[in-house]
Write a protein that holds these residues in place. Sequence first.
Motif, PDB file in Angstrom:
ATOM      1  N   ILE A 188      64.746  86.147  35.000  1.00 46.03           N
ATOM      2  CA  ILE A 188      63.790  85.043  35.169  1.00 46.03           C
ATOM      3  C   ILE A 188      63.754  84.607  36.629  1.00 46.03           C
ATOM      4  O   ILE A 188      62.681  84.435  37.214  1.00 46.03           O
ATOM      5  CB  ILE A 188      64.153  83.850  34.260  1.00 46.03           C
ATOM      6  N   LEU A 241      61.911  87.124  38.744  1.00 44.22           N
ATOM      7  CA  LEU A 241      60.471  87.045  38.499  1.00 44.22           C
ATOM      8  C   LEU A 241      59.865  85.865  39.255  1.00 44.22           C
ATOM      9  O   LEU A 241      58.825  85.998  39.913  1.00 44.22           O
ATOM     10  CB  LEU A 241      60.201  86.908  36.997  1.00 44.22           C
ATOM     11  N   LEU A 242      60.523  84.722  39.197  1.00 46.59           N
ATOM     12  CA  LEU A 242      60.017  83.543  39.887  1.00 46.59           C
ATOM     13  C   LEU A 242      60.042  83.735  41.406  1.00 46.59           C
ATOM     14  O   LEU A 242      59.094  83.363  42.103  1.00 46.59           O
ATOM     15  CB  LEU A 242      60.819  82.308  39.496  1.00 46.59           C
ATOM     16  N   LEU A 290      54.683  84.123  38.479  1.00 50.10           N
ATOM     17  CA  LEU A 290      53.816  83.232  37.703  1.00 50.10           C
ATOM     18  C   LEU A 290      52.384  83.208  38.219  1.00 50.10           C
ATOM     19  O   LEU A 290      51.534  82.526  37.665  1.00 50.10           O
ATOM     20  CB  LEU A 290      54.394  81.810  37.686  1.00 50.10           C
ATOM     21  N   ARG A 309      53.045  85.543  33.835  1.00 47.84           N
ATOM     22  CA  ARG A 309      53.253  84.356  32.989  1.00 47.84           C
ATOM     23  C   ARG A 309      53.658  84.758  31.578  1.00 47.84           C
ATOM     24  O   ARG A 309      54.547  84.137  30.987  1.00 47.84           O
ATOM     25  CB  ARG A 309      51.996  83.492  32.971  1.00 47.84           C
ATOM     26  N   TYR A 355      57.232  85.857  31.736  1.00 48.92           N
ATOM     27  CA  TYR A 355      58.082  84.673  31.858  1.00 48.92           C
ATOM     28  C   TYR A 355      58.296  84.020  30.494  1.00 48.92           C
ATOM     29  O   TYR A 355      59.418  83.685  30.121  1.00 48.92           O
ATOM     30  CB  TYR A 355      57.448  83.673  32.838  1.00 48.92           C
TER      31      TYR A 355
END
Length: 58
Positions: A21, A24-25, A30, A36, A39
């Motif tokens: 996570i 990814l961020l 996002l 998204r 996520y």
Amino acid sequence: MPNSPAVTGSLRPAAVVNKEIRALLAAGGLLTPEGRRRYEQLVVEWAAAGQDDVAEAA
């Protein structure tokens, strides 16, 4: 749009999912619809892994 399948048990520890996570961020994940969705899937997996961790500790 198909619903994500329910996670009944995690194959990965919460810490591993949390690391994914965060990556990814950090990569701006996002900013795209696919990011998204990924996520959201990871958060569901992370929550299930956390519940597994609590159940094992009990």
